[in-house]
Design a protein around this motif. Structure first.
Motif, PDB file in Angstrom:
ATOM      1  N   UNK A  19      49.286  14.647 -24.391  1.00 22.05           N
ATOM      2  CA  UNK A  19      49.707  14.325 -25.756  1.00 22.05           C
ATOM      3  C   UNK A  19      48.649  14.700 -26.791  1.00 22.05           C
ATOM      4  N   UNK A  20      47.386  14.730 -26.421  1.00 26.22           N
ATOM      5  CA  UNK A  20      46.338  14.963 -27.407  1.00 26.22           C
ATOM      6  C   UNK A  20      46.333  16.366 -27.995  1.00 26.22           C
ATOM      7  N   UNK A  21      46.527  17.440 -27.222  1.00 28.63           N
ATOM      8  CA  UNK A  21      46.590  18.763 -27.855  1.00 28.63           C
ATOM      9  C   UNK A  21      47.786  18.890 -28.814  1.00 28.63           C
ATOM     10  N   UNK A  22      48.892  18.260 -28.459  1.00 25.49           N
ATOM     11  CA  UNK A  22      50.075  18.276 -29.334  1.00 25.49           C
ATOM     12  C   UNK A  22      49.735  17.568 -30.638  1.00 25.49           C
ATOM     13  N   UNK A  23      49.081  16.422 -30.537  1.00 27.72           N
ATOM     14  CA  UNK A  23      48.672  15.667 -31.717  1.00 27.72           C
ATOM     15  C   UNK A  23      47.669  16.456 -32.551  1.00 27.72           C
ATOM     16  N   UNK A  24      46.760  17.152 -31.898  1.00 29.29           N
ATOM     17  CA  UNK A  24      45.758  17.952 -32.590  1.00 29.29           C
ATOM     18  C   UNK A  24      46.413  19.045 -33.426  1.00 29.29           C
ATOM     19  N   UNK A  25      47.352  19.766 -32.839  1.00 33.14           N
ATOM     20  CA  UNK A  25      48.060  20.826 -33.565  1.00 33.14           C
ATOM     21  C   UNK A  25      48.827  20.246 -34.749  1.00 33.14           C
ATOM     22  N   UNK A  59      40.561   4.889 -28.495  1.00 31.86           N
ATOM     23  CA  UNK A  59      40.819   5.803 -27.376  1.00 31.86           C
ATOM     24  C   UNK A  59      39.513   6.418 -26.881  1.00 31.86           C
ATOM     25  N   UNK A  60      38.663   6.845 -27.809  1.00 32.74           N
ATOM     26  CA  UNK A  60      37.370   7.419 -27.420  1.00 32.74           C
ATOM     27  C   UNK A  60      36.558   6.385 -26.640  1.00 32.74           C
ATOM     28  N   UNK A  61      36.541   5.151 -27.121  1.00 29.09           N
ATOM     29  CA  UNK A  61      35.824   4.088 -26.415  1.00 29.09           C
ATOM     30  C   UNK A  61      36.381   3.905 -25.003  1.00 29.09           C
ATOM     31  N   UNK A  62      37.684   3.946 -24.866  1.00 22.85           N
ATOM     32  CA  UNK A  62      38.309   3.810 -23.553  1.00 22.85           C
ATOM     33  C   UNK A  62      37.899   4.923 -22.598  1.00 22.85           C
ATOM     34  N   UNK A  65      35.173   6.708 -22.844  1.00 22.21           N
ATOM     35  CA  UNK A  65      33.748   6.520 -22.544  1.00 22.21           C
ATOM     36  C   UNK A  65      33.554   5.444 -21.479  1.00 22.21           C
ATOM     37  N   UNK A  66      34.361   4.387 -21.536  1.00 21.50           N
ATOM     38  CA  UNK A  66      34.287   3.348 -20.499  1.00 21.50           C
ATOM     39  C   UNK A  66      34.696   3.907 -19.134  1.00 21.50           C
ATOM     40  N   UNK A  67      35.733   4.731 -19.107  1.00 16.38           N
ATOM     41  CA  UNK A  67      36.151   5.351 -17.858  1.00 16.38           C
ATOM     42  C   UNK A  67      35.076   6.258 -17.286  1.00 16.38           C
ATOM     43  N   UNK A  68      34.430   7.021 -18.167  1.00 15.36           N
ATOM     44  CA  UNK A  68      33.335   7.898 -17.739  1.00 15.36           C
ATOM     45  C   UNK A  68      32.174   7.054 -17.216  1.00 15.36           C
ATOM     46  N   UNK A  78      36.288  13.891 -19.247  1.00 19.20           N
ATOM     47  CA  UNK A  78      35.538  14.660 -20.242  1.00 19.20           C
ATOM     48  C   UNK A  78      36.453  15.599 -21.042  1.00 19.20           C
ATOM     49  N   UNK A  79      37.409  16.214 -20.378  1.00 17.84           N
ATOM     50  CA  UNK A  79      38.353  17.099 -21.074  1.00 17.84           C
ATOM     51  C   UNK A  79      39.156  16.308 -22.103  1.00 17.84           C
ATOM     52  N   UNK A  80      39.695  15.172 -21.713  1.00 14.56           N
ATOM     53  CA  UNK A  80      40.453  14.338 -22.643  1.00 14.56           C
ATOM     54  C   UNK A  80      39.577  13.864 -23.797  1.00 14.56           C
ATOM     55  N   UNK A  81      38.357  13.474 -23.489  1.00 13.71           N
ATOM     56  CA  UNK A  81      37.430  13.026 -24.527  1.00 13.71           C
ATOM     57  C   UNK A  81      37.155  14.148 -25.527  1.00 13.71           C
ATOM     58  N   UNK A  82      37.015  15.361 -25.045  1.00 13.89           N
ATOM     59  CA  UNK A  82      36.767  16.501 -25.931  1.00 13.89           C
ATOM     60  C   UNK A  82      37.943  16.734 -26.884  1.00 13.89           C
ATOM     61  N   UNK A  83      39.157  16.634 -26.380  1.00 18.50           N
ATOM     62  CA  UNK A  83      40.329  16.874 -27.224  1.00 18.50           C
ATOM     63  C   UNK A  83      40.504  15.745 -28.238  1.00 18.50           C
ATOM     64  N   UNK A  84      40.260  14.506 -27.827  1.00 19.86           N
ATOM     65  CA  UNK A  84      40.332  13.390 -28.780  1.00 19.86           C
ATOM     66  C   UNK A  84      39.201  13.529 -29.796  1.00 19.86           C
ATOM     67  N   UNK A  85      38.046  13.994 -29.360  1.00 23.96           N
ATOM     68  CA  UNK A  85      36.939  14.263 -30.287  1.00 23.96           C
ATOM     69  C   UNK A  85      37.314  15.319 -31.317  1.00 23.96           C
ATOM     70  N   UNK A  86      38.044  16.342 -30.882  1.00 19.16           N
ATOM     71  CA  UNK A  86      38.527  17.354 -31.824  1.00 19.16           C
ATOM     72  C   UNK A  86      39.496  16.741 -32.819  1.00 19.16           C
TER      73      UNK A  86
END
Length: 91
Positions: free
Chosen positions: A16-22, A41-44, A46-49, A66-74
Motif C-alpha cells: 500500500x505504501x508505494x501506491x500512497x506515495x504516488x 507507522x515509522x515507529x512500528x 523501527x520496533x519491528x527492526x 527496511x524496505x517498508x521503512x524506506x517507502x514510508x520515509x519517502x
C-alpha cells in the motif's frame, strides 16, 4: 513458518505504501495526509527492526522491514514537500 507469515504481513502492508506515495506526489498537497499516522507507522517498523536485531534474527524478514521503512520515509519526505507547497498556495 512464523518468518513466512511475518513476511506475508509485511508485504501486504508494504504494497500500500508505494501506491500512497504516488498518490501524494500527484496530489501536491498534504491536506489529506496525517503526519501522526506516518510517524506511528515509522515507529512500528523501527520496533519491528529493533526486535529482529535484539533477537539476532538477521534474515530476509529484516530486509522487508527496511524496505517498508524506506517507502514510508519517502512518504514522510513528500508530506513535508507538499506541506511547503500548501503554505506557498495560501500566500
Amino acid at each position: 513458518m512464523s518468518e513466512i507469515l511475518e513476511t506475508a504481513m509485511l508485504i501486504c502492508f508494504g504494497l500500500s505504501w508505494p501506491i500512497n506515495l504516488v498518490k501524494n506526489i500527484k496530489a501536491k498537497t498534504a491536506k489529506s495526509t496525517s503526519l501522526k499516522f506516518l510517524l506511528l507507522i515509522i515507529f512500528g517498523y523501527l520496533c519491528g527492526i529493533a526486535a529482529k536485531l535484539v533477537n539476532q534474527q538477521y534474515n530476509y524478514v529484516l530486509a522487508v522491514y527496511f524496505l517498508n521503512l524506506a517507502v514510508v520515509g519517502a512518504n514522510l519526505i513528500v508530506y513535508f514537500i507538499n506541506r511547503k507547497n500548501d503554505k506557498k498556495d495560501v500566500k
